[in-house]
Design a protein around this motif. Structure first.
Motif, mmCIF file in Angstrom:
data_model
loop_
_atom_site.group_PDB
_atom_site.id
_atom_site.type_symbol
_atom_site.label_atom_id
_atom_site.label_comp_id
_atom_site.label_asym_id
_atom_site.label_seq_id
_atom_site.Cartn_x
_atom_site.Cartn_y
_atom_site.Cartn_z
ATOM 1 N N UNK A 157 0.838 -1.198 0.000
ATOM 2 C CA UNK A 157 0.000 0.000 0.000
ATOM 3 C C UNK A 157 0.872 1.246 0.000
ATOM 4 N N UNK A 158 0.219 2.378 -0.254
ATOM 5 C CA UNK A 158 0.895 3.680 -0.205
ATOM 6 C C UNK A 158 -0.128 4.695 0.256
ATOM 7 N N UNK A 159 0.331 5.904 0.530
ATOM 8 C CA UNK A 159 -0.584 6.922 1.052
ATOM 9 C C UNK A 159 -1.214 7.724 -0.095
ATOM 10 N N UNK A 160 -2.524 7.543 -0.325
ATOM 11 C CA UNK A 160 -3.166 8.243 -1.449
ATOM 12 C C UNK A 160 -3.158 9.761 -1.288
ATOM 13 N N UNK A 161 -2.981 10.236 -0.057
ATOM 14 C CA UNK A 161 -2.978 11.697 0.116
ATOM 15 C C UNK A 161 -1.635 12.316 -0.288
ATOM 16 N N UNK A 162 -0.618 11.460 -0.429
ATOM 17 C CA UNK A 162 0.716 11.982 -0.770
ATOM 18 C C UNK A 162 1.061 11.828 -2.254
ATOM 19 N N UNK A 163 0.555 10.756 -2.879
ATOM 20 C CA UNK A 163 1.105 10.376 -4.189
ATOM 21 C C UNK A 163 0.771 11.403 -5.277
ATOM 22 N N UNK A 164 -0.515 11.758 -5.413
ATOM 23 C CA UNK A 164 -0.884 12.693 -6.483
ATOM 24 C C UNK A 164 -0.253 14.075 -6.277
ATOM 25 N N UNK A 165 -0.300 14.633 -5.050
ATOM 26 C CA UNK A 165 0.382 15.926 -4.873
ATOM 27 C C UNK A 165 1.871 15.862 -5.220
ATOM 28 N N UNK A 166 2.512 14.727 -4.942
ATOM 29 C CA UNK A 166 3.944 14.606 -5.272
ATOM 30 C C UNK A 166 4.148 14.650 -6.785
ATOM 31 N N UNK A 167 3.278 13.949 -7.518
ATOM 32 C CA UNK A 167 3.373 14.006 -8.983
ATOM 33 C C UNK A 167 3.102 15.432 -9.469
ATOM 34 N N UNK A 168 2.109 16.099 -8.857
ATOM 35 C CA UNK A 168 1.767 17.461 -9.298
ATOM 36 C C UNK A 168 2.962 18.396 -9.084
ATOM 37 N N UNK A 169 3.593 18.296 -7.921
ATOM 38 C CA UNK A 169 4.764 19.147 -7.645
ATOM 39 C C UNK A 169 5.878 18.889 -8.666
ATOM 40 N N UNK A 170 6.110 17.601 -8.945
ATOM 41 C CA UNK A 170 7.193 17.263 -9.879
ATOM 42 C C UNK A 170 6.840 17.706 -11.291
#
Ligand code: FAD
Length: 397
Positions: A157-170
């Motif tokens: 598993x991973x944290x869904x609250x972190x993954x998309x914002x991380x992609x957006x920042x990158x």
């Protein structure tokens, strides 16, 4: 605004991850999101990284199970993707790939697991079939009534609250433009480019782009109507539950082959319980569903979900439920992902359906390559092409 290479509609995982890959490859990208980044299914989900064939493909007969087994090739790419994702994005996403068990509690369910494992072996997925004692040797917290399981070492598993914002920042760091609170209102193909009219708060906005990617989740079908296309994607409401925190005891992803259940212990100790229990979409008085509102929680879904959890992992009975929530997922007509260029409208791409948290980063890498003109791994992705629904659009003009 100057002509962009790509306009992406939707700031969920698929949209943000594709923006990242496209921008890194040198494309000019504009992404519009009607609300905030990660406000759709990508931020509401269970965070499971499940690579075994899903239960929903096993409960509808052999033909569907056989078709779904082809998805194992995609799942294997997703394993590689998640293994290196934190390194790639340079941040902690609470990715935990400590293994996953899909359990059975009846001889009939065991039979289902056996057939599933045989299909997975044909596609080189390293699933191990074991009896109940074997499963409890790996996961001692499983109930005595569990008669067997399939184990896959890479699930997690991973944290869904972190993954998309991380992609957006990158994506932004790589040059993409991301506009939140910006809703698409109309879309038109004008010769060699698309012209989109959007609304940012109350101000109108025009965006022109050579290619468009619809990554709008449950809203995909609506976006299709703007360009006179049927995209067979349907909204469905799902239920999630989370318990209070407890000391670490469950390092695995747990799923059930015969009941709707997924369980995992998050990084901070909470136990997340889901697995596909329905919630009710809000109906508009004039008909149709109101996708701007969260689906309504159904008591029986919460109870049924928790019953399955306690039956499978009895020690969770002592934990208090602290929150239940709902989210809206996109399901395609045949349950397979819908991924790639729509043949009737060159330059118009769609990505929807499938287990889009597990597969989103893989979808994005593929889409960015396809949109950039290098159509790699064609064989693996061919079965997800919108071409399979071409018959729905032959009369659409
Ligand atoms: C409760 C729940 C549990 C789930 N559990 C799992 C799981 O454990 N594992 C797994 O793999 N998958 C899971 N899923 C599925 C997964 O979350 C989705 O498949 C995935 O997040 C889809 O990502 P997306 O980017 O395509 O869509 P979304 O995240 O829904 O993003 C679409 C975005 O498009 C925006 N948008 C729509 N229309 C417009 C418009 N007109 N203009 C601008 N923006 C627009 C929306 O606001 C939204 O933010 C679950 C889903 C739910 C709801």
């Amino acid at each position: 605004m100057a002509l962009a290479d790509v306009l992406i509609i939707g700031g969920g995982l698929t949209g943000c991850a594709t923006a990242y890959h496209l921008a890194r490859a040198g494309a000019s990208v504009v992404l519009i999101e009607q609300g905030d980044i990660n406000a759709g299914a990508s931020g509401q989900n269970a965070g499971s990284l499940h690579f075994q064939i899903e239960r929903r493909f096993l409960e509808n007969g052999e033909a569907m199970a056989e078709q779904a087994s082809q998805m194992v090739a995609l799942n294997r790419l997703a394993i590689d993707e998640w293994t290196s994702l934190e390194h790639e994005l340079g941040c902690d996403l609470e990715v935990a790939m400590g293994g996953g068990l899909m359990v059975a509690e009846t001889p009939g369910e065991m039979d289902l697991l056996q057939r599933k494992a045989a299909r997975e072996a044909r596609w080189d997925l390293g699933t191990r079939l074991m009896d109940g004692d074997g499963a409890r040797a790996i996961a001692p917290y499983l109930a005595g009534k569990i008669v067997g399981a399939t184990y896959l070492a890479q699930e997690g598993h991973a944290n869904p609250r972190s993954v998309t914002p991380a992609f957006a920042r990158s994506a932004v760091a790589a040059g993409a433009v991301i506009m939140t609170q910006t809703a698409l209102r109309s879309l038109e193909k004008k010769g060699s480019y698309f012209e989109a009219h959007a609304e940012k708060v109350d101000a109108p906005l025009t965006i022109r782009a050579s290619q468009v990617l619809v990554a709008a989740g449950a809203w995909t079908a609506w976006v299709g109507t703007l360009v006179n296309l049927h995209l067979p994607v349907y909204a469905a409401g799902l239920t999630m539950n989370v318990t209070e925190r407890t000391a670490p005891f469950m390092p695995h992803l747990i799923q059930h082959v015969g009941r709707r259940l997924s369980m995992k212990q998050a990084h901070n100790g909470n136990v997340l319980v889901g697995g596909g229990w329905p919630s009710r979409l809000v109906q508009k008085p004039e008909g149709g569903f109101d996708l701007s509102r969260r689906p309504i929680l159904i008591d029986e879904s919460v109870r049924g979900n928790l019953r399955a959890a306690v039956d499978t992992v009895p020690c969770t009975a002592r934990l208090s439920l602290i929150r239940s929530w709902t989210g809206t997922v996109a399901i395609t007509a045949d349950q397979l992902p819908l991924l790639g260029e729509v043949p009737q409208l060159p330059g118009f791409y769609v990505a929807a359906g499938g287990s889009g948290f597990t597969l989103g980063p893989t979808f994005a890498r593929f889409l960015a390559r396809q949109m950039g003109g290098s159509d790699l791994q064609t064989e693996i992705f061919k079965i997800y092409s919108p071409e399979r629904f071409q018959h729905l659009n032959v009369f659409m003009g």
